[in-house]
Scaffold this active site. Structure first.
Site, PDB file in Angstrom:
ATOM      1  N   GLU A   1       0.827  -1.220   0.000  1.00 36.36           N
ATOM      2  CA  GLU A   1       0.000   0.000   0.000  1.00 36.36           C
ATOM      3  C   GLU A   1       0.857   1.264   0.000  1.00 36.36           C
ATOM      4  O   GLU A   1       0.517   2.270   0.610  1.00 36.36           O
ATOM      5  CB  GLU A   1      -0.981  -0.021   1.178  1.00 36.36           C
TER       6      GLU A   1
ATOM      7  N   TYR B   1     -10.090  -3.130  -0.105  1.00 36.81           N
ATOM      8  CA  TYR B   1     -11.072  -3.241   0.971  1.00 36.81           C
ATOM      9  C   TYR B   1     -12.390  -2.555   0.591  1.00 36.81           C
ATOM     10  O   TYR B   1     -12.412  -1.578  -0.153  1.00 36.81           O
ATOM     11  CB  TYR B   1     -10.523  -2.613   2.259  1.00 36.81           C
TER      12      TYR B   1
ATOM     13  N   TRP C   1      -0.613   6.465   4.472  1.00 39.76           N
ATOM     14  CA  TRP C   1      -0.712   6.125   5.883  1.00 39.76           C
ATOM     15  C   TRP C   1       0.528   5.469   6.455  1.00 39.76           C
ATOM     16  O   TRP C   1       0.727   5.477   7.667  1.00 39.76           O
ATOM     17  CB  TRP C   1      -1.934   5.237   6.128  1.00 39.76           C
TER      18      TRP C   1
ATOM     19  N   GLU D   1      -5.149  -8.398  -0.278  1.00 34.67           N
ATOM     20  CA  GLU D   1      -5.948  -8.190   0.928  1.00 34.67           C
ATOM     21  C   GLU D   1      -7.346  -7.742   0.512  1.00 34.67           C
ATOM     22  O   GLU D   1      -7.499  -6.971  -0.436  1.00 34.67           O
ATOM     23  CB  GLU D   1      -5.327  -7.138   1.851  1.00 34.67           C
TER      24      GLU D   1
END
Length: 267
Positions: free
Chosen positions: A126, A198, A131, A233
């Site tokens: 990611e 997600y 983040w 994921e």
């Protein structure tokens, strides 16, 4: 999807929440190097036992590495991390950042040597998000990230043969941080290509059609680079299971009905 053993009786490696529902274990077990580094010897031994068990059962074993920053006890970006990735990538060790980073990598290598089983290592995922300390808010951008990734792979490969390497940006899939670009032979740094996706089809997330679009991009990119494509994921963070009881079924159906989604492994 990384289905860890939610062990009710920590002394029973044959139990998992997945098996409790389906009657069998998942084909993949995912852990994190931090489980071994930041926890005590009892927890470390339990995680190692589960890892060896899934390998014995012919499953696939993966490691994430949510490496804590040198400057705080978290992998989430803070202003103190601004130059951390850049300095490591450029070999600038004035603040002992390279030395610190090598020590973190050596901890991971020691764990691989301890387990002695083949592992798919997901490095600095990611990275196109903002983040993590290795994300897009850090100094140096894509160039620094690619150098950091390549440095890490070279370090681990020089010390153990147990690791394969997975590279997975967050959605939307973007190959700009791919560690093989502008490097020859390049692709040697990556074995598995994926995307983290997600909340598709959830009350606050992207549509299932967007998910299919991204896994198609992953599949096409992997084919061109001769890599294994994965959905690295996935999950629904907004809707309770009672609100969306068929969410996983819908995910599977959209992937199976697509031209490319059925080709992906689901991590």
């Amino acid at each position: 999807m990384k289905l860890s053993f939610a062990i009710k009786d920590q002394k029973d490696p044959d139990f998992s929440d997945y098996k409790d529902v389906t009657g069998d274990h998942p084909a993949l077990l995912g852990q994190d190097f931090n489980y071994y580094i930041t926890k005590g010897p009892v927890d470390r031994a339990r995680h190692a036992k589960a890892a060896k068990f899934i390998y014995k059962e012919d499953g696939v074993f993966t490691f994430d590495f949510h490496m804590y920053s040198k400057y705080h006890e978290s992998f989430i970006y803070e202003e103190s991390d601004k130059y951390l990735m850049h300095n490591i990538a450029e070999g600038i060790n004035d603040q002992q950042e390279v030395t610190w980073f090598n020590n973190q990598l050596q901890d991971a290598v020691d764990i691989l040597k301890e387990l002695k089983i083949p592992v798919v290592v997901s490095l600095f995922h990611e990275m196109n998000g903002n983040w993590f300390w290795w994300g897009n808010r850090a100094e140096g951008g894509k160039e620094a990230y690619i150098k950091l990734y390549q440095y890490t792979v070279n370090y681990i490969k020089a010390r153990t043969d147990y690791a394969l390497f997975a590279w997975s940006p967050n959605y939307p899939f973007d190959s700009g941080n791919y560690p093989g670009i502008n490097y020859s032979p390049g692709d040697d740094f990556v074995d598995v290509v994926g995307v983290d996706y997600y909340d598709a089809g959830s009350s606050k997330g992207k549509s299932f059609e967007s998910l299919v679009h991204d896994v198609t991009a992953v599949s096409d990119f992997s084919l061109r680079h001769n890599k294994t494509p994965v959905l690295a994921e996935i999950g629904n963070r907004f809707d309770r299971p009672n609100d969306k009881p068929n969410w996983w079924i819908e995910v599977n159906q959209h992937l199976q009905d697509s031209d490319h989604g059925f080709k992906l492994l689901i991590f």
